[in-house]
Enzyme design. Structure first.
Site, PDB file in Angstrom:
ATOM      1  N   LYS A   4       0.729  -1.342   0.113  1.00  0.00           N
ATOM      2  CA  LYS A   4       0.078   0.031   0.240  1.00  0.00           C
ATOM      3  C   LYS A   4       0.898   0.866   0.252  1.00  0.00           C
ATOM      4  O   LYS A   4       2.250   0.676   0.518  1.00  0.00           O
ATOM      5  CB  LYS A   4      -1.242  -0.119   1.467  1.00  0.00           C
TER       6      LYS A   4
ATOM      7  N   TYR B 150     -12.428  -2.161  -4.268  1.00  0.00           N
ATOM      8  CA  TYR B 150     -12.818  -2.908  -2.418  1.00  0.00           C
ATOM      9  C   TYR B 150     -14.394  -2.440  -2.441  1.00  0.00           C
ATOM     10  O   TYR B 150     -15.322  -2.225  -1.196  1.00  0.00           O
ATOM     11  CB  TYR B 150     -12.424  -1.437  -1.914  1.00  0.00           C
TER      12      TYR B 150
ATOM     13  N   ASN C 205      -1.907  -0.228   6.557  1.00  0.00           N
ATOM     14  CA  ASN C 205      -1.092  -1.297   7.262  1.00  0.00           C
ATOM     15  C   ASN C 205      -0.137  -2.312   6.672  1.00  0.00           C
ATOM     16  O   ASN C 205      -0.215  -3.232   6.101  1.00  0.00           O
ATOM     17  CB  ASN C 205      -2.838  -2.168   7.902  1.00  0.00           C
TER      18      ASN C 205
ATOM     19  N   HIS D 180      -1.783  -5.867   1.510  1.00  0.00           N
ATOM     20  CA  HIS D 180      -3.466  -6.503   1.763  1.00  0.00           C
ATOM     21  C   HIS D 180      -3.200  -7.978   1.343  1.00  0.00           C
ATOM     22  O   HIS D 180      -1.853  -8.066   0.364  1.00  0.00           O
ATOM     23  CB  HIS D 180      -4.177  -5.977  -0.040  1.00  0.00           C
TER      24      HIS D 180
ATOM     25  N   GLU E 109      -8.701 -10.519  -8.176  1.00  0.00           N
ATOM     26  CA  GLU E 109      -8.206 -10.344  -7.913  1.00  0.00           C
ATOM     27  C   GLU E 109      -6.439 -10.237  -8.321  1.00  0.00           C
ATOM     28  O   GLU E 109      -6.559  -8.691  -9.404  1.00  0.00           O
ATOM     29  CB  GLU E 109      -7.589  -9.744  -5.993  1.00  0.00           C
TER      30      GLU E 109
HETATM   31  P1  IDP Z   1      -8.297  -7.014   5.597  1.00  0.00           P
HETATM   32  O1  IDP Z   1      -7.025  -6.069   4.812  1.00  0.00           O
HETATM   33  O2  IDP Z   1      -7.008  -7.461   6.360  1.00  0.00           O
HETATM   34  O3  IDP Z   1      -9.016  -8.405   5.469  1.00  0.00           O
HETATM   35  P2  IDP Z   1     -11.080  -5.969   5.635  1.00  0.00           P
HETATM   36  O4  IDP Z   1     -11.674  -5.815   6.726  1.00  0.00           O
HETATM   37  O5  IDP Z   1     -11.246  -7.087   4.216  1.00  0.00           O
HETATM   38  O6  IDP Z   1      -9.114  -5.940   6.164  1.00  0.00           O
HETATM   39  O7  IDP Z   1     -10.438  -3.801   5.361  1.00  0.00           O
HETATM   40  C1  IDP Z   1      -9.767  -3.897   3.813  1.00  0.00           C
HETATM   41  C2  IDP Z   1      -8.823  -2.385   4.106  1.00  0.00           C
HETATM   42  O8  IDP Z   1      -9.888  -1.557   4.214  1.00  0.00           O
HETATM   43  C3  IDP Z   1      -7.843  -3.132   5.737  1.00  0.00           C
HETATM   44  O9  IDP Z   1      -6.535  -3.249   4.935  1.00  0.00           O
HETATM   45  C4  IDP Z   1      -7.642  -1.238   5.926  1.00  0.00           C
HETATM   46  O10 IDP Z   1      -7.151  -1.076   4.793  1.00  0.00           O
HETATM   47  C5  IDP Z   1      -9.090  -0.914   6.202  1.00  0.00           C
HETATM   48  N1  IDP Z   1      -9.580  -0.865   7.311  1.00  0.00           N
HETATM   49  C6  IDP Z   1     -10.346  -1.818   7.285  1.00  0.00           C
HETATM   50  N2  IDP Z   1     -10.902  -1.647   9.254  1.00  0.00           N
HETATM   51  C7  IDP Z   1     -10.879  -0.800   9.251  1.00  0.00           C
HETATM   52  C8  IDP Z   1     -10.644   0.431  10.037  1.00  0.00           C
HETATM   53  O11 IDP Z   1     -11.677  -0.018  10.994  1.00  0.00           O
HETATM   54  N3  IDP Z   1     -10.465   1.647  10.192  1.00  0.00           N
HETATM   55  C9  IDP Z   1      -9.695   1.804   9.582  1.00  0.00           C
HETATM   56  N4  IDP Z   1     -10.119   1.561   8.551  1.00  0.00           N
HETATM   57  C10 IDP Z   1     -10.079   0.068   7.794  1.00  0.00           C
HETATM   58 MG    MG Z   2     -10.148  -8.169   3.261  1.00  0.00          MG
END
Ligand code: IDP
Ligand code: MG
Length: 141
Positions: free
Chosen positions: A11, A51, A114, A117, A128
């Site tokens: 990212k 997304y 984070n 992905h 994807e």
């Molecule tokens: P994942 O990446 O671990 O699969 P997902 O729930 O699919 O998590 O969420 C996609 C992305 O959205 C996350 O990697 C993160 O960048 C962002 N995200 C998810 N939950 C939150 C949140 O509570 N606050 C801000 N960003 C979030």
């Molecule tokens: Mg996810």
């Protein structure tokens, strides 16, 4: 290419902080083979489509702003049990609670930024991967 691949995005902030090298090293040290790789700059439209499953969630707009804030690196990784093993290697969505040694713990800043992905199922891994790469861009070596 079926149940042995996953898809990843390094990212924007991780690229800005020069973590691409260490992240790719982590990936290859853990026996994933990189079979497709490129830089990409998400348009808003592409980001909303990629997304799409998160549309309507409170973090959606912030996520779209973030993922379009700079270039990313996208890659397809091959390994037996790739999807599950890569989710283990990257750790929990929130770096603050991700296990020690995981990519998100080492290189993630917060739950949004984070670092990487990782696909959540074999089916989504293929969807994807094909979102970014044509058949000619997957390599076997
Ligand atoms: P994942 O990446 O671990 O699969 P997902 O729930 O699919 O998590 O969420 C996609 C992305 O959205 C996350 O990697 C993160 O960048 C962002 N995200 C998810 N939950 C939150 C949140 O509570 N606050 C801000 N960003 C979030
Ligand atoms: Mg996810």
């Amino acid at each position: 290419m079926k149940n042995n691949v996953t898809f990843t995005i390094v990212k924007p902030l991780a690229l800005k902080m020069n973590y691409l090298g260490p992240i790719l090293t982590k990936i290859t040290e853990n026996n994933f083979k990189i079979i497709a790789l490129k830089m990409h700059y998400f348009s808003k439209e592409q980001a909303c489509s990629f997304y799409g499953i998160h549309q309507g969630k409170p973090f959606f707009d912030g996520l779209i702003d973030f993922i379009t804030s700079g270039p990313v690196v996208v890659a397809v990784l091959e390994k037996e049990n790739a999807v599950e093993d890569y989710r283990t290697l990257i750790g929990s969505t929130n770096p603050a609670v991700a296990a020690d040694g995981t990519i998100r713990k080492l290189y993630g800043i917060d739950i949004q930024q984070n670092a990487v992905h990782g696909s959540d199922s074999n089916e989504n891994a293929l969807i994807e991967a094909k979102f970014f790469f044509s058949d000619l861009e997957f390599f076997n070596y």
